[in-house]
Scaffold this active site. Sequence first.
Site, short mmCIF file in Angstrom:
data_model
loop_
_atom_site.label_atom_id
_atom_site.label_comp_id
_atom_site.label_asym_id
_atom_site.label_seq_id
_atom_site.Cartn_x
_atom_site.Cartn_y
_atom_site.Cartn_z
N THR A 78 47.01 43.89 46.51
CA THR A 78 47.30 44.08 45.08
C THR A 78 47.51 45.56 44.78
O THR A 78 47.25 46.43 45.61
CB THR A 78 46.14 43.56 44.20
OG1 THR A 78 45.03 44.47 44.34
CG2 THR A 78 45.71 42.16 44.58
N CYS A 79 47.97 45.83 43.55
CA CYS A 79 48.24 47.21 43.17
C CYS A 79 47.03 47.90 42.56
O CYS A 79 47.12 48.97 41.98
CB CYS A 79 49.41 47.26 42.19
SG CYS A 79 50.92 46.71 42.96
N ASP A 80 45.86 47.28 42.71
CA ASP A 80 44.64 47.84 42.14
C ASP A 80 43.95 48.70 43.19
O ASP A 80 43.76 48.26 44.33
CB ASP A 80 43.74 46.67 41.73
CG ASP A 80 42.56 47.11 40.91
OD1 ASP A 80 42.09 48.25 41.10
OD2 ASP A 80 42.10 46.32 40.07
#
EC number: 4.1.1.17
Length: 380
Positions: free
Chosen positions: A325-327
């Site tokens: 994910t982009c987290d």
Amino acid sequence: MGLSKTIWTNPAELIAHRRPAQPVLVFAPSVLQATARRFIRGFPGLVTYAVKSNPEEAVIDNLVAAGVRGFDVASPAEIDLVRRLAPGAALHYNNPVRGRDEIAHAVAAGVKSWSVDAASELEKLIEMVPAEGCEISVRFKLPVAGAAYDFGAKFGAEPARAGELLARVAQAGFRASLTFHPGTQCIDPMAWEAYIRTAAEIGRAAGVEIARLNVGGGFPSHRTGPAPALEEIFARIERASEEAFGAARPVLVCEPGRGLVADAFSHVTRVKALRDGAQVFLNDGVYGALAEMPLMGNLERIEVYSPEGLRRMAAPVGRVVFGPTCDSVDRLPGEVPLPGDLEEGDFIVFHGLGAYSTATNTHFNGFGQLEIATAMTLGR
Ligand SMILES: *Cc1c(COP(=O)(O)O)cnc(C)c1O
């Protein structure tokens, strides 16, 4: 999530034949049944399964096949699941806080065992649950260490309060019992001993001979180092109960989640990228089946395979491992030692990932297409 029909020899065979782009949790029913039998043979009392740790139907079915006859449930959905798959099994509703709608659902489903840790919640049960043939266990807590993280922060009454609740349970005509949870992945048998001694003191002080003592879950799975010695914990529990209660020893119950199911699954993940030859980007991370790593620390039982299913054996190099994910919190703690010849497209297998993995998988950022496959064994 889907369960494929093929039964693989082991995770390496699945990797070589399928080269799965999405994460796959590989389930070995033989391992689950062997662990269940180990508990049933070794634990000096009734073995129940904490459904929340992995509610897959194949898990419940195999536990029933191995002889597990009781389940710790925490919600109407878990109650309905077990009723459907194991109609005759005992249901222990051991989530100590419930809405009235949830209590009504459980009464209708025939739940006969409940836990409680507060006067307000106990009065709700007394009002709504017929006492006849029903058990209420008071959950107490102690400030003892030994577990990976502490469950006492949310549930459990202080011993003095637990005694008051226990007396009220008995006075209302229910079977009065005690329960505790030493905290998950508890590697110190002394934790159980301290709780068992306190349980005897609570009963004596309240003037109540308790019917059963539920010693919780918390039994460790194999995450690092040598495999935990479950039999040592069982023996300690047996001896402590004998010493603390003598002739008035209650029937013992345990409710393992992790300790029963974790080692029955291995997780096959793929290296999507080796960014500039350094950081590893996996197709699964902390929003998926690796959710527990930041809480529990890295699981060290890792193997790396080439797409041909051959094990990478080069000397390990510590690497930062990110999820998809982009987290930015989506990374494993610290650095993970991985073979120096690791390449993009390789598969990283995490053994012992059957607990709190399928259950808490999310679809954050469009990921989380977690598949469950079946294998004869999880080794080579
Ligand atoms: C979560 C839970 C368990 C299972 O804990 P493990 O550490 O997975 O064994 C057992 N009992 C209760 C009440 C729980 O909440």
